[in-house]
Structure formats: C-alpha cells, structure tokens
Motif scaffolding. Structure first.
Motif, PDB file in Angstrom:
ATOM      1  N   ILE A   4       0.854  -1.184   0.000  1.00 20.21           N
ATOM      2  CA  ILE A   4       0.000   0.000   0.000  1.00 20.21           C
ATOM      3  C   ILE A   4       0.889   1.233   0.000  1.00 20.21           C
ATOM      4  O   ILE A   4       1.818   1.316   0.769  1.00 20.21           O
ATOM      5  CB  ILE A   4      -0.901   0.045   1.244  1.00 20.21           C
ATOM      6  CG1 ILE A   4      -1.767  -1.206   1.284  1.00 20.21           C
ATOM      7  CG2 ILE A   4      -1.762   1.290   1.224  1.00 20.21           C
ATOM      8  CD1 ILE A   4      -2.640  -1.286   2.489  1.00 20.21           C
ATOM      9  N   VAL A   5       0.605   2.105  -0.875  1.00 20.14           N
ATOM     10  CA  VAL A   5       1.347   3.362  -0.893  1.00 20.14           C
ATOM     11  C   VAL A   5       0.354   4.478  -0.673  1.00 20.14           C
ATOM     12  O   VAL A   5      -0.619   4.585  -1.403  1.00 20.14           O
ATOM     13  CB  VAL A   5       2.031   3.580  -2.259  1.00 20.14           C
ATOM     14  CG1 VAL A   5       2.756   4.903  -2.281  1.00 20.14           C
ATOM     15  CG2 VAL A   5       2.971   2.437  -2.556  1.00 20.14           C
ATOM     16  N   PHE A   6       0.547   5.243   0.353  1.00 20.76           N
ATOM     17  CA  PHE A   6      -0.303   6.412   0.501  1.00 20.76           C
ATOM     18  C   PHE A   6       0.282   7.470  -0.390  1.00 20.76           C
ATOM     19  O   PHE A   6       1.115   8.253  -0.012  1.00 20.76           O
ATOM     20  CB  PHE A   6      -0.395   6.870   1.952  1.00 20.76           C
ATOM     21  CG  PHE A   6      -1.280   5.961   2.723  1.00 20.76           C
ATOM     22  CD1 PHE A   6      -2.638   6.007   2.544  1.00 20.76           C
ATOM     23  CD2 PHE A   6      -0.752   5.021   3.573  1.00 20.76           C
ATOM     24  CE1 PHE A   6      -3.470   5.145   3.219  1.00 20.76           C
ATOM     25  CE2 PHE A   6      -1.571   4.163   4.246  1.00 20.76           C
ATOM     26  CZ  PHE A   6      -2.926   4.228   4.076  1.00 20.76           C
ATOM     27  N   THR A   8       0.272  10.277  -1.429  1.00 27.54           N
ATOM     28  CA  THR A   8      -0.015  11.691  -1.418  1.00 27.54           C
ATOM     29  C   THR A   8       0.695  12.221  -2.651  1.00 27.54           C
ATOM     30  O   THR A   8       0.634  13.367  -2.971  1.00 27.54           O
ATOM     31  CB  THR A   8       0.561  12.330  -0.151  1.00 27.54           C
ATOM     32  OG1 THR A   8       0.857  11.320   0.801  1.00 27.54           O
ATOM     33  CG2 THR A   8      -0.420  13.302   0.445  1.00 27.54           C
ATOM     34  N   ALA A  10       3.545  12.814  -3.391  1.00 27.65           N
ATOM     35  CA  ALA A  10       4.011  14.053  -2.803  1.00 27.65           C
ATOM     36  C   ALA A  10       5.067  14.726  -3.629  1.00 27.65           C
ATOM     37  O   ALA A  10       6.243  14.619  -3.366  1.00 27.65           O
ATOM     38  CB  ALA A  10       4.557  13.775  -1.428  1.00 27.65           C
ATOM     39  N   LEU A  32       3.949   8.855 -10.077  1.00 33.12           N
ATOM     40  CA  LEU A  32       4.328   7.597  -9.441  1.00 33.12           C
ATOM     41  C   LEU A  32       4.322   6.505 -10.501  1.00 33.12           C
ATOM     42  O   LEU A  32       3.474   6.488 -11.375  1.00 33.12           O
ATOM     43  CB  LEU A  32       3.292   7.268  -8.361  1.00 33.12           C
ATOM     44  CG  LEU A  32       3.528   6.092  -7.447  1.00 33.12           C
ATOM     45  CD1 LEU A  32       4.675   6.411  -6.504  1.00 33.12           C
ATOM     46  CD2 LEU A  32       2.276   5.820  -6.631  1.00 33.12           C
ATOM     47  N   GLU A  78      -4.021  19.275   1.320  1.00 35.60           N
ATOM     48  CA  GLU A  78      -3.365  18.195   2.058  1.00 35.60           C
ATOM     49  C   GLU A  78      -4.333  17.094   2.447  1.00 35.60           C
ATOM     50  O   GLU A  78      -3.927  16.017   2.844  1.00 35.60           O
ATOM     51  CB  GLU A  78      -2.658  18.766   3.289  1.00 35.60           C
ATOM     52  CG  GLU A  78      -1.394  19.517   2.893  1.00 35.60           C
ATOM     53  CD  GLU A  78      -0.688  20.176   4.039  1.00 35.60           C
ATOM     54  OE1 GLU A  78      -1.241  20.160   5.161  1.00 35.60           O
ATOM     55  OE2 GLU A  78       0.402  20.698   3.827  1.00 35.60           O
ATOM     56  N   THR A  95      -7.320   4.637  -5.386  1.00 34.96           N
ATOM     57  CA  THR A  95      -8.513   5.257  -4.820  1.00 34.96           C
ATOM     58  C   THR A  95      -8.172   6.674  -4.391  1.00 34.96           C
ATOM     59  O   THR A  95      -7.126   6.895  -3.797  1.00 34.96           O
ATOM     60  CB  THR A  95      -8.970   4.473  -3.574  1.00 34.96           C
ATOM     61  OG1 THR A  95      -8.974   3.098  -3.893  1.00 34.96           O
ATOM     62  CG2 THR A  95     -10.356   4.894  -3.140  1.00 34.96           C
ATOM     63  N   THR A  96      -9.058   7.590  -4.665  1.00 31.62           N
ATOM     64  CA  THR A  96      -8.829   8.930  -4.132  1.00 31.62           C
ATOM     65  C   THR A  96      -9.758   9.140  -2.958  1.00 31.62           C
ATOM     66  O   THR A  96     -10.812   8.511  -2.872  1.00 31.62           O
ATOM     67  CB  THR A  96      -9.118  10.018  -5.177  1.00 31.62           C
ATOM     68  OG1 THR A  96     -10.496   9.926  -5.539  1.00 31.62           O
ATOM     69  CG2 THR A  96      -8.250   9.851  -6.389  1.00 31.62           C
ATOM     70  N   ALA A  97      -9.339   9.984  -2.058  1.00 34.23           N
ATOM     71  CA  ALA A  97     -10.150  10.204  -0.870  1.00 34.23           C
ATOM     72  C   ALA A  97      -9.955  11.615  -0.374  1.00 34.23           C
ATOM     73  O   ALA A  97      -8.950  12.257  -0.635  1.00 34.23           O
ATOM     74  CB  ALA A  97      -9.761   9.205   0.211  1.00 34.23           C
ATOM     75  N   GLY A  99      -9.494  13.240   2.981  1.00 39.68           N
ATOM     76  CA  GLY A  99      -9.230  12.994   4.398  1.00 39.68           C
ATOM     77  C   GLY A  99     -10.196  13.829   5.214  1.00 39.68           C
ATOM     78  O   GLY A  99     -10.636  14.884   4.776  1.00 39.68           O
TER      79      GLY A  99
END
Lengths: 321, 201, 259
Positions: A4-6, A8, A10, A32, A78, A95-97, A99
């Motif tokens: 799993i890669v979060f 962001t 970044a 990415l 963010e 998946t986009t979310a 927060g």
C-alpha cells in the motif's frame, strides 16, 4: 503480501515545482510508477469520485500515475489523497479520498479536485469509477468496466469487453473491438466503429447515435429518445453475415441504415410512420411491416432486423457498400 | 509524463541524492504534523526550533531509513523523541527556577480569555507531563491508532492504551470546572435526546 | 459490571475498541450509574475537545532554517576526518551485528570527535514514559483517571447522553456535498424506476405479471442489499435496465435479471 502506498504523490524531483499557487487555488502535481513484481499487471482498478480519470494503454509493462490536485488552499489540498494498492495477482488499485481533516470541516467542494492520468500496459483490463468528471479510456486491449454518475465516459480504440454505466453523463465510444454494453439514464450515447460479437446500448432519456456498427448482435433501446443507426453487415471477417439488429424506442424515432449486400429480413412497426427504403407504409402500433432486402447468401445466412417505435416513426434503408 | 516518477521510497532516494524538490515535498507533507506535535509537547515558544531540529534529523537520517516502517511513522518517531527530549530539558530548566517558562507552558491567561472548551483543553494539555501530551496528540489530535502510536512511541499497544486512559483522566482532573459547565450546557441542549446511547448500539 | 470495571473499560469504550458484548455491558452500567456516566461524559468531551484542536502551520522561516542548518551540518561533515565519517557510516551495522567490542573500541578511539546526532531515528527508549511521568508520587491509575469524578456529588438523575464511539474516520465522500451528489443520483434512479414501473407492468400478460413482480422485487432487494457505491449503482442500473426492456416489450428482459 499487498503493498500500500499512501500516494499523497508528494511532489517529485520533477522539473516543475510540486505545488503551485495562483489566485485562490493551490495545485499540486505528483507522479508515481508501479513496476510489475512477480506477475505482470493485468488489471487497473480506479475509483475517483473527486475528478477526472484518464487511462491510456502503452507498450510498457508498468503503470504510471500522474495526479493533479486542485484546492482552494493548502489545508484542503493536504486532505486530498491518492491511495495505491498493488495486489500480488497483478491488480493495481487506485482510490482517491478526501481525508476528514478533523481540525476544520470542509466548506464546499468548489475548486476541489483530483485528476488522474494513468498509463497502463496495453493488455490490462481497466475498471474505473468517477463521480462527475470525465472518464476516458484509450488504447487498451483488455476491455473495460466503467461507471460514471454525472460524469461523461469516453472510450477510444479499446479491444475486449466494454461495459459502461452512467446516470446523466454522456457516453462516447470510438473504435471498440469487442462486446459493448452501455447503459445511461439521462444522457446521449454516441458510438462509432463498433466491431464485436454483441452491442447493447440502452438509455432512458436521450439519444443513441451509432455509426459504422458491425457487431453481429445489435440491441439498442430508448424510452424517451431517438435512435439512429448506421450499420455494416460485413461481419468483419468478410464471410456471410448472419446476425440481428433490434432497435426499439418507446417515444422517439428510429432510423436505421444498413450497408449490406446480404439478404436481410426486416420487420418494423411504429405508432407514426414506417418508411422502408424511402417508401412509406401504412403503419400502426400493432401492425408489423415486413420487407426483404438483398439477394446474396443462402437463406440460412439471413440477417434479421426488428425496428419499433411505439409513438414515433421508423425508417429503414439499405446502402450498397 | 516526461518527468521522473516517485513513490515514498524513491522520494527518500531523491533526498539522499540531495534533490531539493524531493526534500521540500517531504517537508510539506509532514510539516503540520511535526510542528503540531512539537507545538503541543514543548509549547508554542520553542515549537519552531524543535520542528526545525526534527526536519534536520529527518533529512540527515534518511540514509538510515530502511523502509521497513512507513515513512510517516518514522518521522513521527523522530518528532516525538526530539520533542520529549526537549521537554525534559525544559523541565530540568524549570526545576532550577525558570518560572517564566512554567507560566508559559501552563498558559493560564488563555484559559481565562477564551471560553471555548477546546481552548481550555489546549491549556490543560500544556500542564500535563510531556509523555501524556505525546499520547494525547498522537491518538486524539492526530487520530492515529494505538498500533501506530505504539510503533511511534516504541512501546506495546497495551501501554499506549493505558497511557491514553491515564492521560484523559489527568485531563479530567485539570479541566474539572470547565467540564462541569460543559455538562450543564449539554444537558440544557440535549435532554430531548436523552436516550440516544441506545440508538448507538 | 461494577464501577471499577466500567471505568477501566471507559477509554476503550469511547474509542469504539470494545467487542459488542463488553460495549453493551459498559453502556448498561452507564445507564444505571450516574457517577460513571458523568465520568464518561467528561472523557467524551475531552476526546472531542482534543479532536477539534487545530493543527498549526509552521512559519515559512522554519523551512529556511532547516535548509540553513542542513548546509551547516554538511560543511561540518566536510571538515571532519575520513575516519569519523567512516565510523558514522558503519556504526549502525556494528551494534546490531553484536560487535559491541569493536564499537566500544571505536568509540574510545573517536571520542574526541563531535558526535553527530542526526544519524537515523534514535529508537524511543522504554524510559520514555518513566522519564515523563508525573512528578511526585505517581497516582494510581484509578486516582489519575477518575479522582475528581468519584468525589463529586451526583448532579442529577436525568439520564444524559454519552457520546457514542466515534465512527471510523471516513476516507471517501467526507463532505456533505459529495454525499448530496450521491443522493441526487439515487433520486434520479428512484424517479426513473417509479416512472417505468407502471409502463413495464402494463406490458405483461397473464402469468407473466407475477413473474415480472417477482423479478422486480428481486432487483429492488438487490438495490437495498448492495453497499453504497459501485455495487449499489450497478444494482440500480440493472433494475432500470430491466424495466426499460420490459416497457419496450422485450422478451430479452429476463436475461438481464438472470445475468
């Protein structure tokens, strides 16, 4: 073990700065790449309720993702996240979310979005879902399963089975080599160059405009809308065609032209007029008008066409290719 | 798509090569978490200095980051350690008579000035021992799970849970009157919903 | 459940970490015991108060400071001896490998060198908690957590709300606006279904009516059963698609149901 890669996502060491700020908007771009591990990447599953999704097949074996996030200010930016999960079976899930950012409730969605551009191995199957943006799938051979609520769907040069659903987003398909099944509630469907075993397109309210359709089994339905079909009976392989075209609209008009040299048996009925090859017939809701067209091929290779409009007109013509 | 593409691991590698944009990306990704944590553990006066120290440690230490934990967990660990070490020094300074510092940490003025519970909570937290502040910030403010807290604090999950329990209890002691007032307010507003706990079952 | 047990479980209860049976027992006790209820309310208020705290943003000068200090540290590195740099590099590998002796020797050898505290994440030691424990005699867990509450007179007998455990943090559709869009789309499905149903049913003859009703009921049940999101959308599409085909008198409609 899945990874799993979060993401962001970044920023990066890219030539562009990871984040830019213009009047009232902050934009962040992230990139990415996911390389296949033990197995090739076979499927890409994307769920983005927050913006556009653009998927394009390429000749490499990796998946690359570019995310562009837009937000009114940095705090909100963010909270926009892209999560990437790679399954060992060769499925990449994105998946986009939003927060929850407990420190401050979000005032509005205005100006808030994540757009994803994803390059996938050409052979991969694509599964994607959006909310209200644009969903585009291009140049993949593994088929696609697409959902858009209020968003639009565009499919270009795709092989394999394609399924598409939207509520009030238009759908456009150009060059699909495979079965196609499209359903929308309140939208227009445009199809061009569809060559598969079956084509099924259905809308509640809107129009269906299908051109250069060469699928063997064509079924187009509308409740409240016109259907225009320009079909070919070449069968793709050059052999005799033996297929079916069923086009039916409850309240709209049906207009079908077939480029064909094979024998066609056509039945039609309409609440309005039935026009066969320019000649109007006496019509009625319960009165079928029948006609045969073309002479080539044996009777067993007959193509059958059924056209209906409960309250509108039906027109049929044959065009020599 | 002409530009290189990076995940956390590659971002770390880019930092190790001294690539400024990758460092900046990491900084922006974690700045609020790190600064927030420092702010609450060492107080507003020295939070920036400690946060700066944390990021220097992050970038100097990335070479030893092996990627067997999440980058975020590792950054939190560095931040908690730096903040707790700093808070320890503050306490020792306070013990030898730095009254100004104590006054600053306790922030009593803020308690009187703002009637909002969250401000009182903030002020009460400033009066807690630093270890309690750390668990409250990680679990309740940052919303991390006990598993994550335990990984950051290098303790067992059970320890994280019991520390949180004690820390909230201590907060209750410090907040006594404010909580009573809050209860009264809630009671006036919430009698109609008296049986709501049953709905939550 | 008695007060002691209930209060011991209180934090876990408020954070939604208890199994259903224990949570129910805690809730039951809180209904019966006003004193514990007060404690629970206070803990919930603290939890919520903490969750609402803002996450402050550091001043831009912090980043500039980080860069400046990194620059200084690198200049220091350049000035240090080759051996010192070598030791810094191998130090993390020496200790875990059990070469403590070598490390000690090396430490003695290079004691004169400035230690570099920037190397890696020093593991937070087990002494973290002890080091920051409350000053003075440590209160017992019970005293620390509930001291004030136990001494207070019961204020009222009116049952009051204890906030339920917080819902898991949402990851998608966190805003009401997104939820509103989902609701709008559901409404489109609903009105479309309502419009189509009589049209489609009127097309059925004889025994087909019952079969049609059964099919519709099955498709509607599938919509209700489907979790919100893609599965629910697809169930709606299946229902509407079936009704559309039925309204057009298509025998193929049953295929859609069975699919």
């Amino acid at each position: 073990m899945m990874a799993i890669v979060f993401a962001t996502l970044a920023g990066s060491a890219a030539a562009d700065p990871p984040r830019g700020e213009t009047d009232g908007e902050v934009v962040e771009r992230g990139e990415l790449t996911v390389a296949p591990s033990r197995r090739p990447i076979r499927a890409v599953v994307v769920d983005n309720a927050l913006g556009d999704v653009r998927v394009e097949g390429h000749d490499g074996d990796n998946v690359s993702i570019v995310s562009v996030k837009h937000a009114p200010e940095v705090d909100t930016l963010e909270r926009l996240r892209v999560t990437l999960v790679t399954d060992p079976d060769g499925t990449v899930r994105l998946t986009t979310a939003l927060g929850d950012g407990r420190e401050r409730p979000l005032a509005a969605l205005a100006g808030l979005r994540i757009d994803l551009t994803i390059r996938v191995p050409r052979a991969a199957r694509v599964e994607a879902r959006i909310g209200s943006g644009r969903l585009e799938v291009k140049n993949v051979d593994g088929g696609a399963d697409l959902d858009a609520g209020a968003g639009s769907i565009q499919v270009v040069n795709v092989a394999g089975a394609v399924v598409a659903r939207s509520v009030d987003g238009d759908q456009r398909f150009t060059t699909v080599f495979g079965d196609l099944d499209a359903h929308a509630i309140d939208a227009d469907l445009a199809l061009d160059t569809i060559r598969g075993r079956s084509l099924s397109a259905q809308i509640h309210s809107g129009s269906i405009d299908a051109r250069r359709v060469a699928s063997r089994d064509v079924r187009l339905y509308a409740i409240d809308g016109d259907i225009h079909v320009d079909a070919e009976t070449g069968g793709g392989g050059g052999g005799p065609w033996r297929g079916a075209i069923v086009v039916s609209s409850l309240r709209g008009n049906v207009e079908v032209a077939v480029r064909s040299t094979v024998r066609l048996k056509v039945r039609a009925r309409a609440g309005g007029r039935v026009v066969f090859a320019g000649a109007a017939s006496r019509a009625g809701r319960d009165r079928w008008v029948e006609g045969q067209f073309g002479h080539a091929g044996r009777p067993s290779q007959l193509g059958t066409i059924r056209l209906e409009s409960r309250y509108g007109d039906v027109a049929f013509s044959v065009v020599n290719p | 798509m002409a530009t290189p593409v990076l995940d956390d691991r590659e971002l770390v590698a880019a930092c190790q090569r001294g690539e400024r944009r990758a460092m900046e990306a990491i900084y922006h990704q974690y700045k609020r978490r790190v600064f927030g944590l420092c702010h609450r553990i060492v107080g507003p006066g020295e939070a920036e200095e400690v946060a700066q120290d944390v990021f220097v440690r992050v970038f100097r230490g990335l070479g030893n980051f092996r990627g067997d934990s999440q980058l975020g967990t590792w950054v939190y660990r560095l931040a908690v350690n730096a903040a707790l070490t700093h808070a320890g020094k503050q306490r020792r300074r306070a013990e030898i008579g730095d009254d100004d510092h104590l006054a600053q940490v306790a922030a009593p003025a803020a308690m009187q000035r703002d009637p909002r519970l969250s401000d009182r909570v903030e002020a009460a937290m400033a009066r807690l021992p630093a270890g309690y502040r750390a668990i409250l910030v990680l679990h309740d403010v940052e919303g991390l799970s006990h598993e994550e807290c335990a990984a950051i604090l290098d303790c067992r999950v059970g320890t994280s849970k019991s520390q949180l329990h004690k820390a909230r209890g201590k907060m209750r002691e410090l907040l006594g009157p404010a909580l009573a007032a809050e209860r009264d307010l809630g009671r006036h507003a919430g009698v109609a919903a008296a049986d709501r706990p049953a709905e939550a079952e | 459940m008695n007060c002691r047990t209930a209060l011991d479980e209180l934090t876990a209860y408020l954070d939604g970490e208890l199994d259903a049976a224990t949570a129910s027992a805690v809730r039951g006790h809180l209904r019966l015991c006003p004193a514990c209820r007060t404690v629970a309310e206070d803990h919930a208020a603290i939890r919520d108060g903490l969750a609402e705290l803002e996450r402050p943003d550091p001043a831009p000068a912090v980043w500039a400071g980080v860069l400046a200090r990194l620059g200084e540290a690198e200049i220091d590195d350049a000035r240090r001896s080759r051996w010192a740099r070598w030791f810094d590099r191998v130090r993390p590998h020496l200790l875990p490998a059990g070469l403590a002796t070598a490390a000690c020797a090396a430490a003695v050898l290079f004691m004169h060198l400035r230690s570099d505290d920037a190397g890696g994440a020093p593991a937070p030691s087990a002494s973290t908690w002890a080091h920051d424990a409350p000053q003075g005699p440590a209160p017992s867990r019970r005293e620390a957590a509930y001291g004030g509450g136990q001494r207070r007179e019961l204020a009222t007998q009116v049952p009051v709300e204890v906030a339920p455990p917080p819902a898991p943090r949402p990851t998608v559709d966190a805003s009401a606006e997104l939820a509103g869009e989902v609701a709008r789309l559901e409404e489109v499905f609903r009105t479309t279904t309502a419009e189509l149903l009589p049209l489609a049913r009127a097309e059925q003859r004889g025994a087909a009516v019952q079969r049609f009703d059964r099919d519709v009921a099955a498709l509607e049940a599938a919509v209700v059963r489907a979790p919100a999101g893609k599965a629910r959308d697809q169930a709606w599409h299946a229902l509407v698609s079936f009704l559309e085909r039925s309204a057009l008198g298509e025998a193929a409609a049953r295929v859609a149901v069975n699919r």
